[in-house]
Design a protein around this motif. Sequence first.
Motif, PDB file in Angstrom:
ATOM      1  N   GLU A  31       0.833  -1.195   0.000  1.00 33.71           N
ATOM      2  CA  GLU A  31       0.000   0.000   0.000  1.00 33.71           C
ATOM      3  C   GLU A  31       0.876   1.258   0.000  1.00 33.71           C
ATOM      4  O   GLU A  31       0.570   2.233  -0.681  1.00 33.71           O
ATOM      5  CB  GLU A  31      -0.919  -0.009   1.226  1.00 33.71           C
ATOM      6  CG  GLU A  31      -1.931   1.104   1.222  1.00 33.71           C
ATOM      7  CD  GLU A  31      -2.920   0.989   2.374  1.00 33.71           C
ATOM      8  OE1 GLU A  31      -3.809   1.838   2.430  1.00 33.71           O
ATOM      9  OE2 GLU A  31      -2.810   0.062   3.203  1.00 33.71           O
ATOM     10  N   TYR A  32       1.956   1.235   0.769  1.00 29.99           N
ATOM     11  CA  TYR A  32       2.859   2.374   0.898  1.00 29.99           C
ATOM     12  C   TYR A  32       4.303   1.907   0.740  1.00 29.99           C
ATOM     13  O   TYR A  32       4.637   0.781   1.102  1.00 29.99           O
ATOM     14  CB  TYR A  32       2.727   3.035   2.274  1.00 29.99           C
ATOM     15  CG  TYR A  32       1.370   3.626   2.529  1.00 29.99           C
ATOM     16  CD1 TYR A  32       1.052   4.902   2.090  1.00 29.99           C
ATOM     17  CD2 TYR A  32       0.396   2.906   3.208  1.00 29.99           C
ATOM     18  CE1 TYR A  32      -0.199   5.445   2.317  1.00 29.99           C
ATOM     19  CE2 TYR A  32      -0.861   3.436   3.447  1.00 29.99           C
ATOM     20  CZ  TYR A  32      -1.151   4.709   2.992  1.00 29.99           C
ATOM     21  OH  TYR A  32      -2.394   5.241   3.214  1.00 29.99           O
ATOM     22  N   THR A  49       4.637   9.811  -4.872  1.00 32.38           N
ATOM     23  CA  THR A  49       3.263   9.863  -5.366  1.00 32.38           C
ATOM     24  C   THR A  49       2.232   9.886  -4.239  1.00 32.38           C
ATOM     25  O   THR A  49       1.036   9.763  -4.502  1.00 32.38           O
ATOM     26  CB  THR A  49       2.980   8.653  -6.283  1.00 32.38           C
ATOM     27  OG1 THR A  49       3.152   7.453  -5.514  1.00 32.38           O
ATOM     28  CG2 THR A  49       3.907   8.638  -7.483  1.00 32.38           C
ATOM     29  N   MET A  50       2.688  10.037  -3.025  1.00 32.30           N
ATOM     30  CA  MET A  50       1.790  10.106  -1.868  1.00 32.30           C
ATOM     31  C   MET A  50       0.824  11.280  -2.065  1.00 32.30           C
ATOM     32  O   MET A  50       1.228  12.323  -2.599  1.00 32.30           O
ATOM     33  CB  MET A  50       2.631  10.332  -0.614  1.00 32.30           C
ATOM     34  CG  MET A  50       1.934  10.075   0.679  1.00 32.30           C
ATOM     35  SD  MET A  50       1.681   8.340   1.074  1.00 32.30           S
ATOM     36  CE  MET A  50       3.325   7.726   1.283  1.00 32.30           C
ATOM     37  N   PRO A  51      -0.423  11.158  -1.649  1.00 33.22           N
ATOM     38  CA  PRO A  51      -1.363  12.278  -1.774  1.00 33.22           C
ATOM     39  C   PRO A  51      -0.821  13.540  -1.089  1.00 33.22           C
ATOM     40  O   PRO A  51      -0.162  13.444  -0.042  1.00 33.22           O
ATOM     41  CB  PRO A  51      -2.625  11.770  -1.071  1.00 33.22           C
ATOM     42  CG  PRO A  51      -2.529  10.282  -1.136  1.00 33.22           C
ATOM     43  CD  PRO A  51      -1.060   9.974  -1.062  1.00 33.22           C
ATOM     44  N   LYS A  55       1.558  14.208   2.359  1.00 31.45           N
ATOM     45  CA  LYS A  55       2.873  14.864   2.307  1.00 31.45           C
ATOM     46  C   LYS A  55       2.914  16.062   3.254  1.00 31.45           C
ATOM     47  O   LYS A  55       3.923  16.316   3.916  1.00 31.45           O
ATOM     48  CB  LYS A  55       3.193  15.319   0.884  1.00 31.45           C
ATOM     49  CG  LYS A  55       3.585  14.216  -0.048  1.00 31.45           C
ATOM     50  CD  LYS A  55       3.965  14.822  -1.383  1.00 31.45           C
ATOM     51  CE  LYS A  55       4.239  13.796  -2.427  1.00 31.45           C
ATOM     52  NZ  LYS A  55       4.543  14.425  -3.729  1.00 31.45           N
ATOM     53  N   ASN A  84       8.733  10.654  -8.603  1.00 37.92           N
ATOM     54  CA  ASN A  84       7.469  10.348  -9.282  1.00 37.92           C
ATOM     55  C   ASN A  84       7.640   9.539 -10.565  1.00 37.92           C
ATOM     56  O   ASN A  84       6.659   9.208 -11.220  1.00 37.92           O
ATOM     57  CB  ASN A  84       6.669  11.619  -9.550  1.00 37.92           C
ATOM     58  CG  ASN A  84       7.378  12.568 -10.503  1.00 37.92           C
ATOM     59  OD1 ASN A  84       8.466  12.297 -10.967  1.00 37.92           O
ATOM     60  ND2 ASN A  84       6.758  13.696 -10.763  1.00 37.92           N
ATOM     61  N   ASN A  91       7.962   3.420  -6.542  1.00 37.44           N
ATOM     62  CA  ASN A  91       6.727   3.386  -7.333  1.00 37.44           C
ATOM     63  C   ASN A  91       6.451   2.011  -7.915  1.00 37.44           C
ATOM     64  O   ASN A  91       5.308   1.697  -8.247  1.00 37.44           O
ATOM     65  CB  ASN A  91       6.775   4.437  -8.435  1.00 37.44           C
ATOM     66  CG  ASN A  91       6.862   5.826  -7.851  1.00 37.44           C
ATOM     67  OD1 ASN A  91       6.271   6.099  -6.817  1.00 37.44           O
ATOM     68  ND2 ASN A  91       7.618   6.692  -8.483  1.00 37.44           N
ATOM     69  N   SER A  94       4.737   0.282  -4.736  1.00 35.31           N
ATOM     70  CA  SER A  94       3.409   0.701  -4.285  1.00 35.31           C
ATOM     71  C   SER A  94       2.908   1.877  -5.114  1.00 35.31           C
ATOM     72  O   SER A  94       3.676   2.561  -5.783  1.00 35.31           O
ATOM     73  CB  SER A  94       3.445   1.110  -2.814  1.00 35.31           C
ATOM     74  OG  SER A  94       4.021   2.390  -2.674  1.00 35.31           O
ATOM     75  N   LYS A  96       1.345   4.404  -3.565  1.00 31.33           N
ATOM     76  CA  LYS A  96       1.494   5.561  -2.675  1.00 31.33           C
ATOM     77  C   LYS A  96       2.926   5.559  -2.152  1.00 31.33           C
ATOM     78  O   LYS A  96       3.243   4.901  -1.167  1.00 31.33           O
ATOM     79  CB  LYS A  96       0.502   5.474  -1.519  1.00 31.33           C
ATOM     80  CG  LYS A  96      -0.942   5.538  -1.959  1.00 31.33           C
ATOM     81  CD  LYS A  96      -1.866   5.300  -0.779  1.00 31.33           C
ATOM     82  CE  LYS A  96      -3.294   5.140  -1.232  1.00 31.33           C
ATOM     83  NZ  LYS A  96      -4.139   4.628  -0.144  1.00 31.33           N
ATOM     84  N   SER A  97       3.780   6.288  -2.853  1.00 35.22           N
ATOM     85  CA  SER A  97       5.200   6.272  -2.508  1.00 35.22           C
ATOM     86  C   SER A  97       5.632   7.581  -1.875  1.00 35.22           C
ATOM     87  O   SER A  97       4.998   8.621  -2.051  1.00 35.22           O
ATOM     88  CB  SER A  97       6.035   6.019  -3.761  1.00 35.22           C
ATOM     89  OG  SER A  97       5.952   7.125  -4.641  1.00 35.22           O
TER      90      SER A  97
END
Length: 128
Positions: A31-32, A49-51, A55, A84, A91, A94, A96-97
């Motif tokens: 997931e992460y 790429t975490m929301p 961040k 990214n 990436n 997951s 969500k990186s």
Amino acid sequence: GGAFDRWHITSTEISEESFPKLKTIMRRHFEYSVAFHGWRDESICIGGTMPPNVKQLIKEAITKVVPDSIEVKDDGCPEGFNGNNPENIVNRLSAKSLQIEQSEEARKFYGIDIADAVADVIGPLIKV
């Protein structure tokens, strides 16, 4: 070109074929994922790429554990450091990186505190 130029493997170039233990987890989808890096800039940059809201929480948590002299940025890292790229190892592990670039001072004196701050934010988000 020196040892760094000759031996440094970037996050986009790393191959699980060269690291057997890494290869064992590449088929799983997490997931992460989090990667801690060092860079020459005198700041900390939060990429991946975490929301954006996560961040921001991570930025706030890190800011609390480092001195004011170390700027913490989450508004985009420079190209090549932003984490990214789809080929970046975080990436591939997951969707969500998180890639955290850290100054030498941050790594040397606050590395554990930074890692704990990140874990305190991401830990409660993980669905077990």
